[in-house]
Design a protein around this motif. Structure first.
Motif, PDB file in Angstrom:
ATOM      1  N   UNK A  22      -3.599   5.985   9.070  1.00 24.06           N
ATOM      2  CA  UNK A  22      -4.047   6.203   7.693  1.00 24.06           C
ATOM      3  C   UNK A  22      -2.857   6.308   6.758  1.00 24.06           C
ATOM      4  N   UNK A  23      -1.862   7.096   7.153  1.00 24.77           N
ATOM      5  CA  UNK A  23      -0.675   7.264   6.304  1.00 24.77           C
ATOM      6  C   UNK A  23       0.052   5.935   6.111  1.00 24.77           C
ATOM      7  N   UNK A  24       0.141   5.142   7.156  1.00 27.00           N
ATOM      8  CA  UNK A  24       0.802   3.838   7.037  1.00 27.00           C
ATOM      9  C   UNK A  24       0.088   2.971   6.002  1.00 27.00           C
ATOM     10  N   UNK A  25      -1.230   2.980   6.018  1.00 21.04           N
ATOM     11  CA  UNK A  25      -1.980   2.176   5.046  1.00 21.04           C
ATOM     12  C   UNK A  25      -1.835   2.727   3.630  1.00 21.04           C
ATOM     13  N   UNK A  26      -1.909   4.027   3.471  1.00 25.81           N
ATOM     14  CA  UNK A  26      -1.725   4.596   2.131  1.00 25.81           C
ATOM     15  C   UNK A  26      -0.314   4.309   1.617  1.00 25.81           C
ATOM     16  N   UNK A  27       0.686   4.433   2.495  1.00 24.55           N
ATOM     17  CA  UNK A  27       2.067   4.144   2.084  1.00 24.55           C
ATOM     18  C   UNK A  27       2.220   2.693   1.642  1.00 24.55           C
TER      19      UNK A  27
END
Length: 185
Positions: A22-27
């Motif tokens: 999730x964090x990778x996609x938001x980043x």
């Protein structure tokens, strides 16, 4: 892939508790759209909060507020984070600001009601839950559940059971409604 695709997939990964993905996609979405990043920061902040990385979550919410100071969701989500950190006064200030910005959002009153309940200000919490139910009668079952929990904590068990029973009528597949009713018995 566009920003929206990364954002939606980030939300999906978060709901699946695959936080790193999730964090990778938001980043990636923030990289692609730095000038309109506040909704993305909001999503990433919620992810950090669910990971119990509160300081990083607060940094994202603070930045989202800087970019969009009239975004009620930004204040609401930061308020939820403060509440989870047991910083109830800071949470209350954020919920109040969210209500100023969006006075017709039932969720703002519900979140403030939960905060008041955590502060053991039960009567004020009930006022907020009642108002939230008035604002959103078509989706009242989670609000009735929260109000029922408040009644239970006030040892007003009949009122609590009435709310849980009504919540079950409105959402018969809501396991949390049955759980709360069972705890009350």
């Amino acid at each position: 892939k566009g920003v929206s695709s990364f954002q939606q997939r980030g939300i999906t990964f978060r709901e699946m508790e695959e936080y790193e993905a999730a964090l990778a996609d938001f980043n990636r979405a923030i990289e692609l759209q730095p000038n309109f990043a506040w909704p993305l920061l909001l999503g990433r902040g919620i992810t950090f909060r669910e990971m119990e990385e509160y300081d990083v979550a607060l940094a994202d919410f603070n930045r989202a507020i800087e970019l969009e100071p009239k975004g009620a969701s930004n204040f609401q989500q930061r308020g939820i984070t403060f509440r989870e950190m047991e910083e109830y006064e800071a949470a209350l200030a954020d919920f109040n600001r969210a209500i100023e910005l969006e006075p017709k959002w039932a969720s703002n009153f519900a979140e403030r009601g939960i905060n008041y309940r955590e502060m053991e200000e039960f009567k004020v919490a009930l006022i907020d839950f009642n108002h939230a139910i008035e604002l959103q009668p078509s989706f009242a079952w989670p609000l009735l559940r929260e109000r029922g929990i408040t009644f239970r904590e006030m040892e007003e068990y009949n009122a609590a059971l009435a709310d849980f029973n009504r919540a079950i009528e409105l959402q018969p597949k809501g396991a949390s409604n049955f759980r709360e009713r069972g705890v009350t018995y």
